[in-house]
Structure formats: structure tokens, C-alpha cells
Motif scaffolding. Structure first.
Motif, PDB file in Angstrom:
ATOM      1  N   ARG A 188      78.249  76.329  15.211  1.00 14.95           N
ATOM      2  CA  ARG A 188      77.107  76.847  14.319  1.00 14.95           C
ATOM      3  C   ARG A 188      76.577  76.418  13.782  1.00 14.95           C
ATOM      4  NH1 ARG A 188      81.574  77.390   9.646  1.00 14.95           N
ATOM      5  NH2 ARG A 188      82.898  75.223  10.890  1.00 14.95           N
ATOM      6  N   ARG A 220      81.999  73.423  15.378  1.00 14.57           N
ATOM      7  CA  ARG A 220      81.389  73.205  14.555  1.00 14.57           C
ATOM      8  C   ARG A 220      79.697  73.316  14.752  1.00 14.57           C
ATOM      9  NH1 ARG A 220      82.143  67.138  12.069  1.00 14.57           N
ATOM     10  NH2 ARG A 220      83.627  68.317  11.355  1.00 14.57           N
ATOM     11  N   GLY A 240      74.578  62.658  18.658  1.00 16.33           N
ATOM     12  CA  GLY A 240      74.203  61.601  19.102  1.00 16.33           C
ATOM     13  C   GLY A 240      73.923  60.694  19.840  1.00 16.33           C
ATOM     14  N   PRO A 294      87.722  75.558   7.229  1.00 12.73           N
ATOM     15  CA  PRO A 294      86.841  75.117   9.306  1.00 12.73           C
ATOM     16  C   PRO A 294      85.581  74.239   8.621  1.00 12.73           C
ATOM     17  CG  PRO A 294      86.004  77.658   7.894  1.00 12.73           C
ATOM     18  CD  PRO A 294      87.211  77.042   7.374  1.00 12.73           C
ATOM     19  N   GLY A 295      86.338  73.529   9.397  1.00 14.93           N
ATOM     20  CA  GLY A 295      84.700  71.837   9.732  1.00 14.93           C
ATOM     21  C   GLY A 295      83.169  72.831   9.834  1.00 14.93           C
ATOM     22  N   PHE A 296      83.213  72.691   9.621  1.00 17.62           N
ATOM     23  CA  PHE A 296      81.470  72.665   9.423  1.00 17.62           C
ATOM     24  C   PHE A 296      80.923  72.228  11.013  1.00 17.62           C
ATOM     25  CE2 PHE A 296      76.655  70.171   9.781  1.00 17.62           C
ATOM     26  CZ  PHE A 296      76.421  72.171   9.668  1.00 17.62           C
ATOM     27  N   LEU A 339      73.396  59.672  10.677  1.00 15.66           N
ATOM     28  CA  LEU A 339      72.679  60.115  11.517  1.00 15.66           C
ATOM     29  C   LEU A 339      72.043  61.321  12.631  1.00 15.66           C
ATOM     30  CD1 LEU A 339      73.526  63.545  10.412  1.00 15.66           C
ATOM     31  CD2 LEU A 339      70.332  63.785   9.747  1.00 15.66           C
ATOM     32  N   ALA A 352      82.099  63.811  11.819  1.00 12.26           N
ATOM     33  CA  ALA A 352      83.112  63.551  10.866  1.00 12.26           C
ATOM     34  C   ALA A 352      84.495  64.601  10.695  1.00 12.26           C
ATOM     35  CB  ALA A 352      81.913  63.978  10.046  1.00 12.26           C
ATOM     36  N   GLY A 353      84.949  63.538  10.643  1.00 12.09           N
ATOM     37  CA  GLY A 353      86.200  65.276  10.079  1.00 12.09           C
ATOM     38  C   GLY A 353      86.314  66.238   9.665  1.00 12.09           C
ATOM     39  N   ASP A 354      86.742  67.386   9.629  1.00 10.30           N
ATOM     40  CA  ASP A 354      87.245  68.843   8.544  1.00 10.30           C
ATOM     41  C   ASP A 354      87.688  68.130   7.534  1.00 10.30           C
ATOM     42  OD1 ASP A 354      85.474  69.761  11.095  1.00 10.30           O
ATOM     43  OD2 ASP A 354      87.673  71.173  11.347  1.00 10.30           O
ATOM     44  N   LYS A 355      87.389  68.840   6.425  1.00  4.43           N
ATOM     45  CA  LYS A 355      87.834  68.381   5.089  1.00  4.43           C
ATOM     46  C   LYS A 355      89.200  69.536   5.123  1.00  4.43           C
ATOM     47  CE  LYS A 355      85.552  67.013   0.899  1.00  4.43           C
ATOM     48  NZ  LYS A 355      84.428  67.005   0.374  1.00  4.43           N
ATOM     49  N   ARG A 373      81.747  71.033   3.164  1.00  2.00           N
ATOM     50  CA  ARG A 373      83.114  71.341   4.744  1.00  2.00           C
ATOM     51  C   ARG A 373      83.542  69.742   4.814  1.00  2.00           C
ATOM     52  NH1 ARG A 373      81.661  76.380   7.054  1.00  2.00           N
ATOM     53  NH2 ARG A 373      81.111  77.849   5.453  1.00  2.00           N
ATOM     54  N   LEU A 374      82.485  68.300   4.891  1.00  2.18           N
ATOM     55  CA  LEU A 374      83.012  67.852   6.092  1.00  2.18           C
ATOM     56  C   LEU A 374      83.735  66.726   4.789  1.00  2.18           C
ATOM     57  CD1 LEU A 374      81.396  69.215   8.233  1.00  2.18           C
ATOM     58  CD2 LEU A 374      80.016  66.820   8.597  1.00  2.18           C
ATOM     59  N   TRP A 432      71.588  64.006   4.338  1.00  6.16           N
ATOM     60  CA  TRP A 432      71.442  64.346   5.752  1.00  6.16           C
ATOM     61  C   TRP A 432      71.119  65.864   5.731  1.00  6.16           C
ATOM     62  CZ3 TRP A 432      76.875  63.435   8.517  1.00  6.16           C
ATOM     63  CH2 TRP A 432      76.835  62.101   8.214  1.00  6.16           C
ATOM     64  N   GLY A 443      75.117  59.990  15.255  1.00  6.93           N
ATOM     65  CA  GLY A 443      76.485  60.977  15.705  1.00  6.93           C
ATOM     66  C   GLY A 443      77.382  61.464  14.929  1.00  6.93           C
ATOM     67  N   ARG A 444      77.204  60.722  12.913  1.00  6.33           N
ATOM     68  CA  ARG A 444      78.563  60.754  12.883  1.00  6.33           C
ATOM     69  C   ARG A 444      78.243  62.132  12.173  1.00  6.33           C
ATOM     70  NH1 ARG A 444      78.628  57.630   7.128  1.00  6.33           N
ATOM     71  NH2 ARG A 444      80.595  58.806   6.646  1.00  6.33           N
ATOM     72  N   LEU A 445      77.696  62.810  12.326  1.00  8.93           N
ATOM     73  CA  LEU A 445      77.889  64.519  11.318  1.00  8.93           C
ATOM     74  C   LEU A 445      78.901  64.937  12.551  1.00  8.93           C
ATOM     75  CD1 LEU A 445      77.024  66.801  10.287  1.00  8.93           C
ATOM     76  CD2 LEU A 445      75.049  66.798  12.124  1.00  8.93           C
ATOM     77  N   ALA A 446      78.587  64.965  13.997  1.00  9.63           N
ATOM     78  CA  ALA A 446      79.912  65.358  14.929  1.00  9.63           C
ATOM     79  C   ALA A 446      81.119  64.255  14.960  1.00  9.63           C
ATOM     80  CB  ALA A 446      78.779  65.063  16.182  1.00  9.63           C
ATOM     81  N   LEU A 496      71.236  65.514  17.458  1.00  8.48           N
ATOM     82  CA  LEU A 496      72.921  65.281  16.518  1.00  8.48           C
ATOM     83  C   LEU A 496      73.364  65.557  16.399  1.00  8.48           C
ATOM     84  CD1 LEU A 496      71.131  68.915  13.924  1.00  8.48           C
ATOM     85  CD2 LEU A 496      70.942  66.027  13.393  1.00  8.48           C
TER      86      LEU A 496
END
Lengths: 217, 217
Positions: A90, A87, A203, B215-217, B200, B208-211, A153-154, A167, B203-206, A201
Motif C-alpha cells: 500500500r 503495508r 529502514g 488491517p495494518g497500514f 522514521l 511497528a505493529g498493527d493496531k 492504523r499503527l 511522520w 525503519g520504525r514505520l515498517a 522507509l
DNA sequence: ACATCTGTGTTACTTGCGGTAACACTAATG
DNA sequence: CATTAGTGTTACCGCAAGTAACACAGATGT
């Protein structure tokens, strides 16, 4: 009158239209958003009315031009977003792709972002709170696309769609504003900027310690 | 001729200037960024040349007007930023202050953010990569101020100044873009938006778990 | 008191741009 | 061969930014 088949004249019209768009592209690349219809017509070797026949008005030409570049940029961004990597990598690749694009062609970028408004000329009365109606569609489109990717994806738990959209637009705005500032001041390398934004991003803002001597931000 | 003392005429000139600014304010609030010099002059009960005497040209008037609102908004933001609370609460208060401001007066906000460009009219030749020269100074100022606060209060290790500036402009851009989109689409309450953005930044973006399924974003 | 400088205000103009009307020409189509 | 659809022109309108050129009122200094 056959409506389904392309006549020879229509195909030639489409070709002309593309040529005009390329001429407009050259002028915008040279003059930025101030490019006038006269200048574009001159560059294409013709006069104004033809432009108006093809594109209606200036914002029509703007829209056609913007769509081209926006599509191209969005393709690049999608590619970076879909690369086989983790992640963080990317996200950095996507940021870098965007920044490289605006660095390579600042005039085009400026044209897309700051379209010079105007539009509704006479007897308007449109009034109302149409805030944002004329803001660069590029930002909106990027925000929506990113939101979609995030949501796909999340795993964000309840309210994920709303959160993803916020976001998406927020991150795009961050990228845009930082890029705009960076392009103008050039305070550091592109790689540094990318890393700093990714850190944000990730955190680091919340994780950072207070500085001695005062209450933490 | 005494240079140090304010003559009666100068004071009256300043007063007049303020009156003109307030008239301009009313027009902008009514018509948005399309406000013409003629309209502003009419609202003030006078004619164009006086405006030009006071402000030079349209961008001069814009600058004067923008400074007023920008200063006011920045004061509010500083207050929110300086409140006695922990970091997260203050970040949320700042975001909310900004969003409340643009919500309360969208026309003014639009005027500040999208000044309708134009400017360098004839015989320009300015050329060069002046990207961002005419972009809204409000965003820049907010970015710089926030950067200062971040640098003053946070312990970011080496390269802190650079990092703080990037973050300042990035966060402001995030706030702006999300706010612009929100104001137009109204997809959620202000409080929800504030919380999402703060998440955001936290750091919740980092985190967060993959769906499941990709492959996770 | 009188000339002067400063600021207020006007009408009338120029320039440039977005946009349009009216008209002429050319070639594929039926 | 007439029609139609496209290319192209010149000449114009309306409007907004910006600029003389000129007229008037009041504080100021001698």
C-alpha cells in the motif's frame, strides 16, 4: 427575501463560477503558475472585473482551483491507502499514485506547489513570523491526512499522535521532494523510484553496511 | 589591457557588490521574500539601476544572495555529517543543525525556499515541462550533497548511485517538509522532532505493529 | 597633460499586472 | 412596473520590474 431557497440567478451564478474555474484550469495547464488574471479572463471570454467579483482576488481564485485538484488527488491517495493489501504494497501504491499524478499534469502540480506568492500587496505590515502561511496547502493537507491514517492504523506506543504527525509530514515531504527532482531529471523509471523510496522507509538506510575504507555514514 | 590582473576599480566593484548584498540581506531578513528592488536599493542608500548593473535582474540578486546562505548552511551540515560519531548520531546532528538554522532565521529560510517565482516575464514562450526549474536550488543542492555522502560511505550493492540520489533528495525533502510544518505549528521540541525523524529513517514505520481492529497500514 | 575607460550614481520612463470605480444591460422576482 | 441580482464593459490607479539617457569621479595609458 428568502435566504434558504436557491433562486434561479444564484444557480446561474454558480454555473458561471464553475465555467470560469474550468477556463482558469485550462490557462494554468497551459501557462503554469504565471497565468495572469488577464489571460484567464481572456480564456473565459470575459474581462477581469468579473473574475474579481467571483473570487475576490487572485489568491481566492487560486484557493478555489487548488481545492478542486487537491481534493481529487487526495481521493486517489486515500483509495491507494485503503486498498486491500499489506503495508508495503500500500505504501508503494500510494507513492506511485502521487508520482503518476504529478507526471501526468506537471503544470497543475507546479501551480499547486509553487503558487507564486505575492498576496499582501499594499501597506501590508503583516510582518511577524508567518513562515509557511502561504506555502502550498496541498502538502499540509496530505501530511495531515497521512498522519491520521498512520495514527489510526499503527501501534506506536506512547506519544503516538505526535509521532504520527511528524511522520505524516515527513513522508509527504520525502515523496514531494523526490518527485520534484525525479520529474525534472528523469533519472529512472517511476517503479524504480517507488521501490527506492519504499526501501528508504523500510529502514535500509540503517541496515546498510559501511563501505570499506572509511567510517560509516 | 591586462586581463589577468585585478585593477583597483574591479576590487572596489567587488567590495561594493558585497555591500549591496549585505544591504539586500538586511531587507530580506526584515521583509521576507516580498522585498522589492526599490526597498533594497533604498536600504543600500542608492537607486535601482545600480542593483541591476550588479546583478542583472532580480533573480540574479536572488541567486547571489541564496548562494551565500546556502553555502553557509551546507558548511554547517557537512560538519555535522563528518563528525566522529556513529551513523545514527550523525544523522540526528545533521537534522538538528538544519532545524536550528531555520529556527534561528525564518525569514531567510523562507526567502530561500519560496523565492516568489516570477522570473520569465514577457514574450516568454519557454513553455515545455520546466517543472522545478525555479524551485529552490537549496533543496536540490542539499539533496545532491547528501546523495554524494551516502554513496561514498554506504555499501548499497548494485544500483547504489541511483539509490543514493533518490535517498538524498528524499531525506532532504522529509527534513524540509517536517521542518516547515514544525516551524509553523511548534508542536514539540526540536529534539523530539529530530528523534522522531531519525526513528522514521531507522525503519520504525515498517517495524511497528498493527493496531487492533483493522488491517495494518 | 589629456583622452579614455570603468565604475558610480541620478532622473525619468515604459511595460505589465493586480485590483477597482463607474457605468450599462438583462432577466428573474415582488 | 419597479426592484434586485447578476453579467458585462471601459478606463483608470498603484506598484514593482526593468530600461534608457545622461552626469560625474578616478585610475590608466600615451
Amino acid at each position: 427575501m428568502d435566504t434558504t431557497q436557491r433562486t434561479e440567478q444564484q444557480r446561474s451564478a454558480d454555473r458561471r463560477r464553475r465555467e470560469l474555474l474550468e477556463a482558469a484550469d485550462r490557462v494554468v495547464l497551459r501557462d503554469g503558475p504565471q497565468a495572469s488574471m488577464n489571460a484567464i479572463a481572456a480564456e473565459a471570454g470575459i474581462t477581469k472585473p468579473i473574475l474579481y467579483r467571483h473570487f475576490g482576488d487572485k489568491s481566492g481564485l487560486y484557493a478555489a482551483l487548488a481545492t478542486r485538484h487537491t481534493d481529487a488527488l487526495l481521493d486517489s491517495l486515500r483509495a491507494a491507502l485503503d486498498a486491500p493489501a499489506d503495508r508495503r504494497e500500500r505504501v508503494e501504491a500510494t507513492l506511485d499514485t502521487y508520482l503518476a499524478a504529478i507526471e501526468a499534469r506537471p503544470q497543475v502540480y507546479r501551480f499547486l506547489m509553487h503558487p507564486a506568492e505575492g498576496s499582501q500587496s499594499d501597506s501590508g505590515g503583516d510582518q511577524g513570523f508567518d513562515v509557511g502561511k502561504h506555502t502550498a496547502p496541498l502538502l499540509r493537507r496530505m501530511g495531515e491526512e497521512l498522519a491520521q491514517v498512520i495514527e489510526d492504523r499503527l501501534d506506536l506506543g506512547p506519544g503516538s499522535q505526535q509521532l504520527a504527525r511528524v511522520w505524516g509530514h515527513g513522508i509527504v515531504g520525502m515523496m514531494h521532494a523526490a518527485g520534484d527532482w525525479w520529474l525534472y531529471e528523469r533519472p529512472c523509471s517511476r517503479a524504480d523510484l517507488v521501490r527506492s523510496l519504499a526501501d528508504l522507509l523500510w529502514g535500509r538506510l540503517a541496515a546498510a553496511g559501511d563501505k570499506i575504507g572509511g567510517p560509516g555514514f
